[in-house]
Scaffold this motif. Structure first.
Motif, PDB file in Angstrom:
ATOM      1  N   VAL A   6       0.846  -1.230  -0.020  1.00 45.13           N
ATOM      2  CA  VAL A   6       0.062  -0.119  -0.045  1.00 45.13           C
ATOM      3  C   VAL A   6       0.873   1.254   0.026  1.00 45.13           C
ATOM      4  CG1 VAL A   6      -1.609   1.259   1.083  1.00 45.13           C
ATOM      5  CG2 VAL A   6      -1.861  -1.168   1.295  1.00 45.13           C
ATOM      6  N   THR A   7       0.744   1.888  -0.881  1.00 41.42           N
ATOM      7  CA  THR A   7       1.474   3.259  -1.225  1.00 41.42           C
ATOM      8  C   THR A   7       1.078   4.392  -0.207  1.00 41.42           C
ATOM      9  OG1 THR A   7       0.160   4.292  -2.890  1.00 41.42           O
ATOM     10  CG2 THR A   7       2.062   2.659  -3.611  1.00 41.42           C
ATOM     11  N   GLN A   8       1.635   5.510   0.028  1.00 43.27           N
ATOM     12  CA  GLN A   8       1.390   6.548   0.917  1.00 43.27           C
ATOM     13  C   GLN A   8       0.251   7.277   0.075  1.00 43.27           C
ATOM     14  OE1 GLN A   8       2.701   7.224   3.975  1.00 43.27           O
ATOM     15  NE2 GLN A   8       0.973   8.651   4.019  1.00 43.27           N
ATOM     16  N   GLU A   9       0.272   7.463  -1.068  1.00 39.68           N
ATOM     17  CA  GLU A   9      -0.885   8.000  -1.737  1.00 39.68           C
ATOM     18  C   GLU A   9      -2.307   7.164  -1.573  1.00 39.68           C
ATOM     19  OE1 GLU A   9      -1.603   9.428  -6.545  1.00 39.68           O
ATOM     20  OE2 GLU A   9      -0.221   7.678  -5.996  1.00 39.68           O
ATOM     21  N   VAL A  10      -2.179   5.860  -1.536  1.00 42.35           N
ATOM     22  CA  VAL A  10      -3.488   5.062  -1.135  1.00 42.35           C
ATOM     23  C   VAL A  10      -3.845   5.536   0.605  1.00 42.35           C
ATOM     24  CG1 VAL A  10      -4.431   2.828  -0.812  1.00 42.35           C
ATOM     25  CG2 VAL A  10      -3.110   3.461  -2.904  1.00 42.35           C
ATOM     26  N   ILE A  11      -2.790   5.674   1.014  1.00 39.99           N
ATOM     27  CA  ILE A  11      -3.093   5.982   2.551  1.00 39.99           C
ATOM     28  C   ILE A  11      -3.656   7.097   2.737  1.00 39.99           C
ATOM     29  CG2 ILE A  11      -2.173   6.062   4.959  1.00 39.99           C
ATOM     30  CD1 ILE A  11      -0.209   4.004   4.228  1.00 39.99           C
ATOM     31  N   ASP A  12      -3.168   8.170   1.849  1.00 33.23           N
ATOM     32  CA  ASP A  12      -3.533   9.615   1.950  1.00 33.23           C
ATOM     33  C   ASP A  12      -4.865   9.478   1.502  1.00 33.23           C
ATOM     34  OD1 ASP A  12      -1.208  10.346   3.044  1.00 33.23           O
ATOM     35  OD2 ASP A  12      -0.425  11.111   1.224  1.00 33.23           O
ATOM     36  N   ALA A  13      -5.308   8.949   0.320  1.00 31.62           N
ATOM     37  CA  ALA A  13      -6.656   9.009   0.026  1.00 31.62           C
ATOM     38  C   ALA A  13      -7.794   8.307   1.003  1.00 31.62           C
ATOM     39  CB  ALA A  13      -6.829   8.205  -1.404  1.00 31.62           C
ATOM     40  N   ASN A  29     -12.695   6.471  -7.558  1.00 37.59           N
ATOM     41  CA  ASN A  29     -12.093   7.143  -8.712  1.00 37.59           C
ATOM     42  C   ASN A  29     -10.681   7.183  -8.501  1.00 37.59           C
ATOM     43  OD1 ASN A  29     -14.680   6.933 -10.285  1.00 37.59           O
ATOM     44  ND2 ASN A  29     -14.918   9.192 -10.019  1.00 37.59           N
ATOM     45  N   LYS A  30     -10.301   7.709  -7.330  1.00 38.28           N
ATOM     46  CA  LYS A  30      -8.913   8.061  -7.048  1.00 38.28           C
ATOM     47  C   LYS A  30      -8.101   6.652  -7.011  1.00 38.28           C
ATOM     48  CE  LYS A  30      -8.100  12.116  -4.451  1.00 38.28           C
ATOM     49  NZ  LYS A  30      -7.319  12.600  -3.304  1.00 38.28           N
ATOM     50  N   LEU A  31      -8.772   5.523  -6.444  1.00 33.79           N
ATOM     51  CA  LEU A  31      -8.051   4.275  -6.420  1.00 33.79           C
ATOM     52  C   LEU A  31      -7.909   3.722  -7.899  1.00 33.79           C
ATOM     53  CD1 LEU A  31      -9.762   2.529  -3.183  1.00 33.79           C
ATOM     54  CD2 LEU A  31      -7.387   3.774  -3.544  1.00 33.79           C
ATOM     55  N   ARG A  32      -8.851   4.143  -8.588  1.00 34.43           N
ATOM     56  CA  ARG A  32      -9.060   3.766 -10.158  1.00 34.43           C
ATOM     57  C   ARG A  32      -7.854   4.203 -10.969  1.00 34.43           C
ATOM     58  NH1 ARG A  32     -10.767   5.990 -14.146  1.00 34.43           N
ATOM     59  NH2 ARG A  32     -11.997   7.275 -13.110  1.00 34.43           N
ATOM     60  N   GLU A  33      -7.669   5.417 -10.787  1.00 32.10           N
ATOM     61  CA  GLU A  33      -6.565   6.201 -11.306  1.00 32.10           C
ATOM     62  C   GLU A  33      -5.338   5.656 -11.001  1.00 32.10           C
ATOM     63  OE1 GLU A  33      -7.809  10.338 -10.479  1.00 32.10           O
ATOM     64  OE2 GLU A  33      -9.349  10.294 -11.853  1.00 32.10           O
ATOM     65  N   MET A  34      -5.120   5.365  -9.605  1.00 33.99           N
ATOM     66  CA  MET A  34      -3.863   5.258  -8.943  1.00 33.99           C
ATOM     67  C   MET A  34      -3.515   3.799  -9.811  1.00 33.99           C
ATOM     68  SD  MET A  34      -3.725   5.999  -5.150  1.00 33.99           S
ATOM     69  CE  MET A  34      -4.826   7.320  -4.619  1.00 33.99           C
ATOM     70  N   ALA A  35      -4.466   2.857  -9.808  1.00 36.19           N
ATOM     71  CA  ALA A  35      -4.244   1.563 -10.193  1.00 36.19           C
ATOM     72  C   ALA A  35      -3.928   1.693 -11.835  1.00 36.19           C
ATOM     73  CB  ALA A  35      -5.559   0.666 -10.090  1.00 36.19           C
ATOM     74  N   GLU A  36      -4.565   2.502 -12.564  1.00 33.88           N
ATOM     75  CA  GLU A  36      -4.227   2.469 -14.206  1.00 33.88           C
ATOM     76  C   GLU A  36      -2.927   3.145 -14.141  1.00 33.88           C
ATOM     77  OE1 GLU A  36      -7.539   5.010 -15.565  1.00 33.88           O
ATOM     78  OE2 GLU A  36      -8.842   3.313 -15.626  1.00 33.88           O
ATOM     79  N   ASP A  38      -0.398   2.541 -12.079  1.00 31.99           N
ATOM     80  CA  ASP A  38       0.645   1.768 -11.796  1.00 31.99           C
ATOM     81  C   ASP A  38       0.728   0.635 -12.891  1.00 31.99           C
ATOM     82  OD1 ASP A  38       2.445   0.651  -9.941  1.00 31.99           O
ATOM     83  OD2 ASP A  38       0.893  -0.912  -9.735  1.00 31.99           O
ATOM     84  N   ALA A  39      -0.528   0.449 -13.687  1.00 27.97           N
ATOM     85  CA  ALA A  39      -0.493  -0.549 -14.448  1.00 27.97           C
ATOM     86  C   ALA A  39       0.169  -0.281 -15.809  1.00 27.97           C
ATOM     87  CB  ALA A  39      -2.045  -1.136 -14.777  1.00 27.97           C
ATOM     88  N   LYS A  40       0.023   0.939 -16.436  1.00 27.27           N
ATOM     89  CA  LYS A  40       0.578   1.047 -17.661  1.00 27.27           C
ATOM     90  C   LYS A  40       1.896   0.819 -17.655  1.00 27.27           C
ATOM     91  CE  LYS A  40      -2.584   4.833 -18.787  1.00 27.27           C
ATOM     92  NZ  LYS A  40      -3.016   6.070 -18.798  1.00 27.27           N
ATOM     93  N   PRO A  41       3.208   1.174 -16.621  1.00 28.10           N
ATOM     94  CA  PRO A  41       4.448   0.876 -16.758  1.00 28.10           C
ATOM     95  C   PRO A  41       4.589  -0.813 -16.968  1.00 28.10           C
ATOM     96  CG  PRO A  41       4.223   2.527 -15.199  1.00 28.10           C
ATOM     97  CD  PRO A  41       2.641   1.968 -15.774  1.00 28.10           C
ATOM     98  N   ARG A  42       3.850  -1.513 -15.903  1.00 29.88           N
ATOM     99  CA  ARG A  42       3.943  -3.002 -16.026  1.00 29.88           C
ATOM    100  C   ARG A  42       3.666  -3.508 -17.191  1.00 29.88           C
ATOM    101  NH1 ARG A  42       1.807  -4.770  -9.815  1.00 29.88           N
ATOM    102  NH2 ARG A  42       2.980  -3.079  -8.897  1.00 29.88           N
ATOM    103  N   SER A  43       2.581  -2.993 -18.008  1.00 27.67           N
ATOM    104  CA  SER A  43       2.173  -3.516 -19.146  1.00 27.67           C
ATOM    105  C   SER A  43       3.290  -3.340 -20.146  1.00 27.67           C
ATOM    106  CB  SER A  43       0.916  -3.059 -19.663  1.00 27.67           C
ATOM    107  OG  SER A  43       0.834  -1.732 -20.006  1.00 27.67           O
TER     108      SER A  43
END
Length: 63
Positions: A6-13, A29-36, A38-43
């Motif tokens: 869990v990142t600090q960004e998720v904790i803050d949200a 929406n914030k969590l979805r944006e964070m996941a997207e 994070d997923a782009k570099p992985r893909s």
């Protein structure tokens, strides 16, 4: 199985959602944006790996 951190960004949200003014929809929406984000570099890494594997395999095929 990989470990998820869990990142600090998720904790803050979550803090903003539970203690401040962020409503449930905006929190989701914030969590979805964070996941997207994070997923782009992985893909890209996964796709690059597949391309390299394919090229390596093609180079080893008999001519």
């Amino acid at each position: 199985m990989t470990s998820q951190h869990v990142t600090q960004e998720v904790i803050d949200a979550y803090y903003e959602y539970t203690h401040l003014t962020l409503d449930r929809r905006k929190f989701a929406n914030k969590l979805r944006e964070m996941a997207e984000a994070d997923a782009k570099p992985r893909s890209i890494v996964i796709e690059t790996g597949w391309v390299e594997l394919r090229l390596d395999t093609e180079n080893k095929l008999p001519q």
